[in-house]
Design an enzyme around this catalytic site. Structure first.
Site, PDB file in Angstrom:
ATOM      1  N   GLU A 152       0.841  -1.195   0.000  1.00  0.00           N
ATOM      2  CA  GLU A 152       0.000   0.000   0.000  1.00  0.00           C
ATOM      3  C   GLU A 152       0.880   1.250   0.000  1.00  0.00           C
ATOM      4  O   GLU A 152       1.861   1.315   0.733  1.00  0.00           O
ATOM      5  CB  GLU A 152      -0.896  -0.018   1.245  1.00  0.00           C
ATOM      6  CG  GLU A 152      -1.844   1.146   1.333  1.00  0.00           C
ATOM      7  CD  GLU A 152      -2.635   1.355   0.047  1.00  0.00           C
ATOM      8  OE1 GLU A 152      -3.326   0.419  -0.395  1.00  0.00           O
ATOM      9  OE2 GLU A 152      -2.552   2.458  -0.536  1.00  0.00           O
ATOM     10  N   LEU A 154      -0.537   4.521   0.228  1.00  0.00           N
ATOM     11  CA  LEU A 154      -1.284   5.711   0.654  1.00  0.00           C
ATOM     12  C   LEU A 154      -0.455   6.558   1.612  1.00  0.00           C
ATOM     13  O   LEU A 154       0.407   6.050   2.329  1.00  0.00           O
ATOM     14  CB  LEU A 154      -2.608   5.323   1.309  1.00  0.00           C
ATOM     15  CG  LEU A 154      -2.591   4.494   2.595  1.00  0.00           C
ATOM     16  CD1 LEU A 154      -2.303   5.326   3.820  1.00  0.00           C
ATOM     17  CD2 LEU A 154      -3.926   3.786   2.756  1.00  0.00           C
ATOM     18  N   LYS A 205       7.943  -1.528  -2.533  1.00  0.00           N
ATOM     19  CA  LYS A 205       7.445  -0.671  -1.441  1.00  0.00           C
ATOM     20  C   LYS A 205       8.605  -0.079  -0.635  1.00  0.00           C
ATOM     21  O   LYS A 205       8.646   1.130  -0.359  1.00  0.00           O
ATOM     22  CB  LYS A 205       6.523  -1.494  -0.537  1.00  0.00           C
ATOM     23  CG  LYS A 205       6.092  -0.803   0.741  1.00  0.00           C
ATOM     24  CD  LYS A 205       5.224   0.414   0.466  1.00  0.00           C
ATOM     25  CE  LYS A 205       5.041   1.243   1.731  1.00  0.00           C
ATOM     26  NZ  LYS A 205       4.315   2.481   1.505  1.00  0.00           N
ATOM     27  N   ASN A 209       9.731   4.081  -0.567  1.00  0.00           N
ATOM     28  CA  ASN A 209       9.836   4.896   0.649  1.00  0.00           C
ATOM     29  C   ASN A 209      11.275   5.373   0.877  1.00  0.00           C
ATOM     30  O   ASN A 209      11.503   6.500   1.305  1.00  0.00           O
ATOM     31  CB  ASN A 209       9.326   4.122   1.870  1.00  0.00           C
ATOM     32  CG  ASN A 209       7.826   4.305   2.034  1.00  0.00           C
ATOM     33  OD1 ASN A 209       7.185   4.982   1.229  1.00  0.00           O
ATOM     34  ND2 ASN A 209       7.254   3.707   3.056  1.00  0.00           N
ATOM     35  N   PHE A 250       8.615  16.182  -2.785  1.00  0.00           N
ATOM     36  CA  PHE A 250       9.532  15.817  -1.690  1.00  0.00           C
ATOM     37  C   PHE A 250      10.839  16.610  -1.754  1.00  0.00           C
ATOM     38  O   PHE A 250      11.903  16.080  -1.483  1.00  0.00           O
ATOM     39  CB  PHE A 250       9.761  14.297  -1.661  1.00  0.00           C
ATOM     40  CG  PHE A 250       8.551  13.583  -1.115  1.00  0.00           C
ATOM     41  CD1 PHE A 250       8.531  13.120   0.191  1.00  0.00           C
ATOM     42  CD2 PHE A 250       7.423  13.423  -1.896  1.00  0.00           C
ATOM     43  CE1 PHE A 250       7.402  12.509   0.706  1.00  0.00           C
ATOM     44  CE2 PHE A 250       6.284  12.831  -1.386  1.00  0.00           C
ATOM     45  CZ  PHE A 250       6.273  12.364  -0.080  1.00  0.00           C
ATOM     46  N   CYS A 261       6.029   5.466   8.755  1.00  0.00           N
ATOM     47  CA  CYS A 261       6.561   4.711   7.618  1.00  0.00           C
ATOM     48  C   CYS A 261       8.024   5.002   7.290  1.00  0.00           C
ATOM     49  O   CYS A 261       8.844   4.094   7.323  1.00  0.00           O
ATOM     50  CB  CYS A 261       5.692   4.950   6.393  1.00  0.00           C
ATOM     51  SG  CYS A 261       4.071   4.203   6.562  1.00  0.00           S
TER      52      CYS A 261
HETATM   53  N1  LIG Z   1       0.113   4.500   7.845  1.00  0.00           N
HETATM   54  C1  LIG Z   1       0.529   4.625   6.585  1.00  0.00           C
HETATM   55  O1  LIG Z   1       0.555   5.723   6.034  1.00  0.00           O
HETATM   56  C2  LIG Z   1       0.954   3.418   5.791  1.00  0.00           C
HETATM   57  C3  LIG Z   1       1.041   3.516   4.398  1.00  0.00           C
HETATM   58  C4  LIG Z   1       1.430   2.397   3.667  1.00  0.00           C
HETATM   59  C5  LIG Z   1       1.756   1.215   4.320  1.00  0.00           C
HETATM   60  N2  LIG Z   1       1.689   1.162   5.672  1.00  0.00           N
HETATM   61  C6  LIG Z   1       2.017  -0.108   6.319  1.00  0.00           C
HETATM   62  O2  LIG Z   1       0.797  -0.813   6.565  1.00  0.00           O
HETATM   63  C7  LIG Z   1       0.861  -1.511   7.809  1.00  0.00           C
HETATM   64  C8  LIG Z   1      -0.217  -0.991   8.746  1.00  0.00           C
HETATM   65  O3  LIG Z   1       0.037   0.376   9.009  1.00  0.00           O
HETATM   66  P1  LIG Z   1      -1.015   1.275   9.808  1.00  0.00           P
HETATM   67  O4  LIG Z   1      -0.465   2.644   9.826  1.00  0.00           O
HETATM   68  O5  LIG Z   1      -2.375   1.023   9.267  1.00  0.00           O
HETATM   69  O6  LIG Z   1      -0.876   0.622  11.253  1.00  0.00           O
HETATM   70  P2  LIG Z   1      -1.793   0.888  12.540  1.00  0.00           P
HETATM   71  O7  LIG Z   1      -0.926   0.662  13.707  1.00  0.00           O
HETATM   72  O8  LIG Z   1      -2.510   2.177  12.395  1.00  0.00           O
HETATM   73  O9  LIG Z   1      -2.891  -0.273  12.452  1.00  0.00           O
HETATM   74  C9  LIG Z   1      -2.597  -1.628  12.601  1.00  0.00           C
HETATM   75  C10 LIG Z   1      -3.802  -2.292  13.243  1.00  0.00           C
HETATM   76  O10 LIG Z   1      -3.611  -3.698  13.227  1.00  0.00           O
HETATM   77  C11 LIG Z   1      -4.194  -4.206  14.424  1.00  0.00           C
HETATM   78  N3  LIG Z   1      -3.738  -5.561  14.682  1.00  0.00           N
HETATM   79  C12 LIG Z   1      -2.605  -5.989  15.301  1.00  0.00           C
HETATM   80  N4  LIG Z   1      -2.581  -7.336  15.332  1.00  0.00           N
HETATM   81  C13 LIG Z   1      -3.704  -7.788  14.701  1.00  0.00           C
HETATM   82  C14 LIG Z   1      -4.240  -9.067  14.400  1.00  0.00           C
HETATM   83  N5  LIG Z   1      -3.611 -10.174  14.752  1.00  0.00           N
HETATM   84  N6  LIG Z   1      -5.418  -9.125  13.753  1.00  0.00           N
HETATM   85  C15 LIG Z   1      -6.068  -8.007  13.376  1.00  0.00           C
HETATM   86  N7  LIG Z   1      -5.613  -6.756  13.653  1.00  0.00           N
HETATM   87  C16 LIG Z   1      -4.440  -6.657  14.296  1.00  0.00           C
HETATM   88  C17 LIG Z   1      -3.778  -3.182  15.461  1.00  0.00           C
HETATM   89  O11 LIG Z   1      -4.558  -3.275  16.642  1.00  0.00           O
HETATM   90  C18 LIG Z   1      -4.005  -1.884  14.693  1.00  0.00           C
HETATM   91  O12 LIG Z   1      -5.312  -1.404  14.870  1.00  0.00           O
HETATM   92  C19 LIG Z   1       2.276  -1.303   8.330  1.00  0.00           C
HETATM   93  O13 LIG Z   1       3.080  -2.351   7.881  1.00  0.00           O
HETATM   94  C20 LIG Z   1       2.699  -0.003   7.661  1.00  0.00           C
HETATM   95  O14 LIG Z   1       4.093   0.086   7.507  1.00  0.00           O
HETATM   96  C21 LIG Z   1       1.273   2.222   6.417  1.00  0.00           C
END
Ligand SMILES: NC(=O)c1ccc[n+]([C@@H]2O[C@H](COP(=O)([O-])OP(=O)(O)OC[C@H]3O[C@@H](n4cnc5c(N)ncnc54)[C@H](O)[C@@H]3O)[C@@H](O)[C@H]2O)c1
Length: 467
Positions: A152, A154, A205, A209, A250, A261
């Site tokens: 992802e 975003l 990915k 980044n 950027f 991230c």
């Molecule tokens: N935030 C961003 O902008 C972004 C963008 C692209 C990719 N990512 C990647 O995506 C992933 C998620 O990022 P995020 O920012 O959404 O994280 P986040 O911490 O906001 O959300 C993760 C969620 O997963 C839940 N979780 C943990 N264990 C679980 C399980 N076993 N079953 C179901 N839910 C569970 C947590 O409680 C939490 O609510 C990461 O690897 C991050 O690097 C994030």
């Protein structure tokens, strides 16, 4: 945008990526079950409340409430659909590697599914994770569950738009048919799809980044050189960014990158390389430049104020960037702790972010005016639009010393100076320095070599001296 009912989807993780993915797919007509492990999160979502701030997301969740189900039950989510999206957090470990424990928990908690399914990895994971997940699924007798890497891209603050209008969709699959299945979900979006092997999809990915972070550290280094040579980084970035081979994105100089991230993913890629015996020199420099950049603000403050002990400093902005309440790895957290360590009285204000226990010792204020009242300096840390009007007579009169350190180059330096402020941005000419009060001996950490760049050069030392 909602159309006819489409195939149901399951999402593991109700964070930024999981909720945006789930509600955007619901908007496209899919029935979506979102599973998380935090009961309060699920309760709030069932009550129609978002657990964090993201523009446009609340409306999307509300509009698609009938197609969105929230659950704590892993089996319910696993049985609800063939496509199981993994959107759990992968935070850094102490070694800097990505912590995949939440990913393994998702796999451990999968029930014995007697039909075909596909685990779709949206979390950012090290290259090689797909192979390991495949082995783990086999170990659990779930070899009929396929695996697709679908990273992802975003960005928080405009996540919904990024999801709906992606620059590209990346799909890396072990089995061609699984890749086709996942690619088809995005067919309504006007974006190219990059089909790759799983390892390359995982690397895309991390590389994207790392490249974005490199651009930020690059322009920050250029800004630092501008400061010692008399150039203006804003003009430089404009002139550089108009080159079609480079583009303008950027290239905003500032107090360094933060968020959930870039710091995590650059470190994870550096560690991934070093675990494989390769020293990723460029990325190591990008990370180090970023750490130093956050601390340069302290030297800018000392240049005007001398010792910071008992000086009141207003930090404006706590979130790692505008339009989010996310404070993970935010420069504000490093700045606040450095200021507290110097003995400063730190006030902080953010329109949305609420630091809770994260900023112990900092007085959190409800408005800009409250934060700057009696302050010796105001530091713009986050590029919230609200701070663009900071250089007002009201703010100037409220401050003990009208000094603005603009860590995001939001203000027009001339307008700020004309309004009666000392103004210093990043990579821009400084205000002429008024003599410091006699009692204000320079602090012993006035010119730490760490804040002058890796070399601690004479030129940089000169820049930070207070003659
Ligand atoms: N935030 C961003 O902008 C972004 C963008 C692209 C990719 N990512 C990647 O995506 C992933 C998620 O990022 P995020 O920012 O959404 O994280 P986040 O911490 O906001 O959300 C993760 C969620 O997963 C839940 N979780 C943990 N264990 C679980 C399980 N076993 N079953 C179901 N839910 C569970 C947590 O409680 C939490 O609510 C990461 O690897 C991050 O690097 C994030």
């Amino acid at each position: 945008m909602a159309g006819q009912a489409k195939e149901p989807l399951s999402i593991f993780g109700a964070g930024w990526v999981g909720l945006v993915t789930g509600s955007c797919f619901a908007e496209l007509g899919h029935e979506v079950v979102v599973r998380d492990v935090v009961p309060e999160k699920i309760e709030r979502l069932r009550a129609g409340e978002l657990p964090f701030f993201e523009p446009g997301l609340a409306e999307l969740v509300e509009r698609n409430a009938e197609r969105l189900t929230f659950t704590l039950d892993a089996a319910e989510a696993a049985h609800a659909s063939e496509l199981l999206f993994v959107c759990v957090d992968t935070p850094p470990t102490y070694s800097g590697d990505a912590d995949l424990s939440r990913v393994w928990t998702v796999i451990d908690e999968l029930p014995q599914l007697d039909r075909r399914g596909i685990l779709v990895m949206k979390s950012t994971v090290p290259v090689g994770t797909g192979e390991k997940v495949r082995a783990a699924l086999e170990g659990r007798g779930l070899s009929h569950i396929g695996y697709v890497s679908n990273p992802e891209f975003l960005a928080e603050g405009h996540a919904v738009d990024d999801f709906m209008r992606p620059d590209r969709v990346v799909v890396g699959a072990f089995a061609e048919a699984d890749g086709d299945h996942v690619s088809a979900l995005y067919s309504e979006m006007d974006a190219p799809t990059v089909r790759a092997d799983v390892a390359s999809a995982e690397m895309i990915k991390l590389a994207a980044n790392a490249f974005l972070a490199t651009r930020i550290s690059f322009i920050n280094e250029i800004a630092n050189v501008c400061e010692v040579t008399g150039a203006d980084v804003e003009k430089v970035a404009e002139g550089v960014g108009l080159d079609h081979r480079l583009g303008p994105h950027f290239l905003r100089a500032g107090v360094g990158f933060g968020g959930s991230c870039f710091p995590k993913d650059t470190n994870a890629l550096k560690q991934l390389a070093s675990n494989s015996g390769y020293h990723f020199q460029l990325l190591s420099a990008v990370i180090e430049v970023n750490e130093l950049q956050k601390r340069r603000v302290i030297n800018k403050l000392q240049k005007y104020l001398g010792r910071l002990r008992e000086k009141r400093i207003a930090l404006l902005g706590l979130a790692f960037k505008a339009n989010t309440d996310d404070m993970r790895e935010a420069p504000s957290v490093v700045l606040a702790s450095r200021l507290l360590a110097e003995g400063a009285d730190v006030r902080a204000y953010d329109p949305v972010a609420r630091p809770g226990e994260l900023l112990r010792g900092v007085s959190v204020c409800e408005s800009v005016l409250e934060a700057v009242r009696g302050a010796d300096a105001a530091v713009i840390v986050t590029d919230w639009d609200e701070f663009r009007s900071l250089a007002s007579s009201e703010v100037r009169d409220a401050m003990r010393r009208p000094l603005i350190i603009d860590g995001r180059n939001l203000l027009d330096p001339e307008a700020a100076r004309a309004a009666g402020f000392d103004y210093e941005g990043i990579g821009r000419a400084s205000s002429p320095l008024a003599a410091l009060p006699e009692t204000d001996e320079p602090s012993s950490v006035d010119v730490p070599s760490e804040a002058m760049g890796q070399t601690g050069s004479a030129e940089n030392a000169e820049h930070f001296s207070r003659e």
